[in-house]
Design a protein around this motif. Structure first.
Motif, PDB file in Angstrom:
ATOM      1  N   GLY A  86       2.350  -6.384  -3.850  1.00 36.93           N
ATOM      2  CA  GLY A  86       2.715  -7.383  -2.847  1.00 36.93           C
ATOM      3  C   GLY A  86       2.998  -6.738  -1.498  1.00 36.93           C
ATOM      4  O   GLY A  86       2.983  -5.505  -1.349  1.00 36.93           O
ATOM      5  N   ALA A  87       3.249  -7.611  -0.522  1.00 39.43           N
ATOM      6  CA  ALA A  87       3.649  -7.097   0.791  1.00 39.43           C
ATOM      7  C   ALA A  87       5.003  -6.410   0.676  1.00 39.43           C
ATOM      8  O   ALA A  87       5.310  -5.484   1.429  1.00 39.43           O
ATOM      9  N   VAL A  94       1.549 -11.171   6.911  1.00 37.02           N
ATOM     10  CA  VAL A  94       1.112 -11.802   5.665  1.00 37.02           C
ATOM     11  C   VAL A  94       0.542 -13.213   5.879  1.00 37.02           C
ATOM     12  O   VAL A  94      -0.266 -13.683   5.091  1.00 37.02           O
ATOM     13  N   SER A 144      -1.060  -9.722   2.497  1.00 33.98           N
ATOM     14  CA  SER A 144      -0.673 -10.152   1.149  1.00 33.98           C
ATOM     15  C   SER A 144      -1.729 -11.079   0.545  1.00 33.98           C
ATOM     16  O   SER A 144      -2.153 -12.053   1.183  1.00 33.98           O
ATOM     17  N   THR A 193       0.605 -16.263  -5.076  1.00 30.35           N
ATOM     18  CA  THR A 193       1.807 -15.432  -4.894  1.00 30.35           C
ATOM     19  C   THR A 193       2.150 -14.650  -6.165  1.00 30.35           C
ATOM     20  O   THR A 193       2.726 -13.571  -6.095  1.00 30.35           O
ATOM     21  N   LYS A 209       1.033 -10.809  -6.790  1.00 32.10           N
ATOM     22  CA  LYS A 209       1.813  -9.700  -6.208  1.00 32.10           C
ATOM     23  C   LYS A 209       0.918  -8.515  -5.830  1.00 32.10           C
ATOM     24  O   LYS A 209       1.122  -7.384  -6.271  1.00 32.10           O
ATOM     25  N   GLY A 264      -0.592  -6.628  -2.334  1.00 30.60           N
ATOM     26  CA  GLY A 264      -0.542  -6.558  -0.874  1.00 30.60           C
ATOM     27  C   GLY A 264      -1.258  -5.305  -0.427  1.00 30.60           C
ATOM     28  O   GLY A 264      -1.791  -4.547  -1.262  1.00 30.60           O
TER      29      GLY A 264
END
Ligand code: PMP
Length: 508
Positions: A186-187, A301, A330, A338, A341, A343
């Motif tokens: 993720g970010a 993002v 992201s 989302t 995960k 990024g």
């Protein structure tokens, strides 16, 4: 033992219980012992166990026997939720670098919104359908054995290739997929790697308020000092309030830079305000970065989620900025996944290599099938970037309608939302809703925390308090604001609308 207890500046159960056990072993010599956050009074045979000012257990004890019984009760107490071994050792105390960082808005408010009867406009969690091709790609990949094993630590080869192809178009420059891109968890992973790979104890890091909440604790965990600078709103009189009314004062920003400034963290499009920084605003930041030889960590993002009349610009493309900027993206925000995960960080080799060092010594690599599926999704959309069907174009169009619906809805119940130019959140001053918060338990909490808890419980609608995006000194400035997420299917927004309308009928 007394000295140890004095030093325990921690409220945690473990510390209080540890002190309690120690007290028991030398009780005759100690008449009063104070542990910050809890106190144990022994001299007059009253044991009072408190945590954060709330009495968990208290008893007047007449004999050694009753005292022992009481300690046994504490041992097995469900309130304390500790294993027997945890009660035995001071070595269970937290590491200093995470001191005071234990509360987290997402953990607290996601738990509250988990009740299925609650309409959740809190966490940035899309409930719209994903693009079909993403799901199809992932299910195909799952059947290939080799794609279910470890892959290259710094990014699956097909994904870094796709990312370099995409970003070369946007940067109008070559990007080396192996040395200038790092795929992360993720970010969040990119922020962590950038901060821990580049920031040292004693450094200062400029954070613009409000800010995505993890910036501050990550900087503190690295031993550095966050230096805050606020976005301020100009007066808007009768017209609509827009995220572009929130700006940095260039003089104030300049006053935060000095020789200790290691980096500034920028977030455009911005969460929670939805601000999209203009060329002029980014130029002010770039000029200061160059003047003070400062790094820029640019969290982008929401780069594709920009609404009509606005354009997302990358500060890394400004003259003199590529060599000092880490740009973060992201998959969660780009493809509404989302839960994947994934990024990435993009930047020059001389910076990315330090982020790679953190990654290889922490998570090492990210999930292979997800990276492969993401690469396929990127290739599909890279090939049709000028087409309205391309997800980078279709998602913001879909969201702009939802944004306008939310603006209208909030206005119809008498609120004045700040209309976002990007991202998928909208914030509004909710103090006008006249909620009666007098029976809310924790009176020391900021208004917005109490308001959202009250609204979730009484109106079955959840949101996120905006003061969670502020440092302690600026919380008051934002505590009347609440953030609503609008990347939601129509039926979710319909349900929120019903709640707001019924509420406003009750008021009038
Ligand atoms: N930065 C910002 C501004 C965000 O809003 C988020 C997620 N809400 C993140 C970083 C973290 O993104 P990810 O889920 O990819 O770790």
């Amino acid at each position: 033992m007394y000295e140890e207890a004095k030093e325990d500046k921690n409220y945690s159960n473990k510390v209080c219980l540890y002190s309690l056990l120690s007290l028991n072993s030398v009780s005759k010599n100690v008449s009063f012992l104070l542990v910050q956050g809890g106190h144990l009074s022994h001299g007059n045979f009253i044991y009072c166990f408190q945590e954060k000012g709330i009495v968990l257990a208290q008893r007047r004890l007449g004999s050694l026997e009753s005292r022992t019984k009481f300690l046994k009760t504490i041992y097995s107490s469900k309130i304390l939720g500790l294993s027997t071994s945890a009660k035995m050792s001071s070595k269970f105390k937290n590491a200093k670098r995470i001191e005071g960082l234990d509360s987290n808005v997402w953990i607290e408010f996601t738990k509250l919104a988990a009740d299925p009867s609650v309409v959740n406009l809190g966490q940035g969690l899309p409930d719209i359908s994903l693009p079909m091709y993403i799901k199809e790609e992932l299910s195909k990949i799952a059947t290939t054995d080799s794609l279910n094993q470890y892959t290259r630590g710094f990014g699956h080869p097909s994904l870094v290739k796709a990312l370099s192809c995409l970003y070369e178009k946007l940067y109008q420059n070559q990007i080396n997929p192996d040395k200038e891109i790092l795929v992360t968890v993720g970010a969040y992973g990119s922020l962590f790697n950038a901060i821990h790979g580049l920031i040292d104890e004693g450094d200062e890091v400029i954070i613009i308020v409000p800010f995505y909440d993890c910036y501050e604790p990550m900087v503190r965990m690295a031993g550095a000092t966050p230096v805050f600078v606020p976005l301020r709103s100009k007066p808007v009189d009768g017209r609509k309030w827009s995220s572009s009314d929130w700006t940095l004062d260039p003089q104030e920003l300049a006053s935060k830079f000095n020789s200790k400034t290691k980096a500034i963290i920028l977030n455009t499009p911005h969460n929670p305000l939805g601000k999209v920084y203009t060329r002029e605003e980014l130029q002010v930041i770039a000029d200061l970065c160059i003047k003070y030889d400062t790094l820029c960590i640019s969290d982008e993002v929401y780069e594709w989620l920009v609404y009509a009349g606005n354009k997302h610009l990358k500060i890394a493309t400004f003259p003199g900025m590529w060599e000092r900027t880490i740009t973060i993206g992201s998959a969660g925000k780009t493809f509404s996944v989302t839960g994947w995960k994934l990024g990435w960080s993009i930047g020059p080799d001389h910076l990315i290599k330090h982020l790679q060092t953190v990654q290889q010594n922490t998570v090492y690599t990210c999930a292979t099938p997800l990276q492969e599926a993401l690469a396929h999704a990127f290739w599909i959309d890279i090939k049709r970037m000028d087409d309205p069907e391309c997800y980078f174009n279709s998602l913001p169009k879909e969201l702009e309608l939802k944004r306008d619906r939310m603006v209208h809805l909030l206005e119809s119940i008498g609120l004045k939302p700040i209309v976002p130019d990007g991202g998928y959140f909208i914030i509004a001053d909710v103090s006008l809703m006249d909620a009666d918060l007098s029976d809310m338990e924790n009176n020391n909490e900021p208004y917005d925390y109490k308001f959202v808890k009250w609204m979730t419980k009484n109106k079955k609608l959840s949101a996120i308090p905006v003061s969670a995006f502020c440092n302690s000194e600026t919380k008051l400035q934002f505590e009347k604001f609440v953030r609503f997420c609008f990347i939601k299917k129509d039926s979710t927004l319909d349900a929120a609308e019903e709640i707001f309308k019924a509420w406003s009928r009750q008021k009038s």
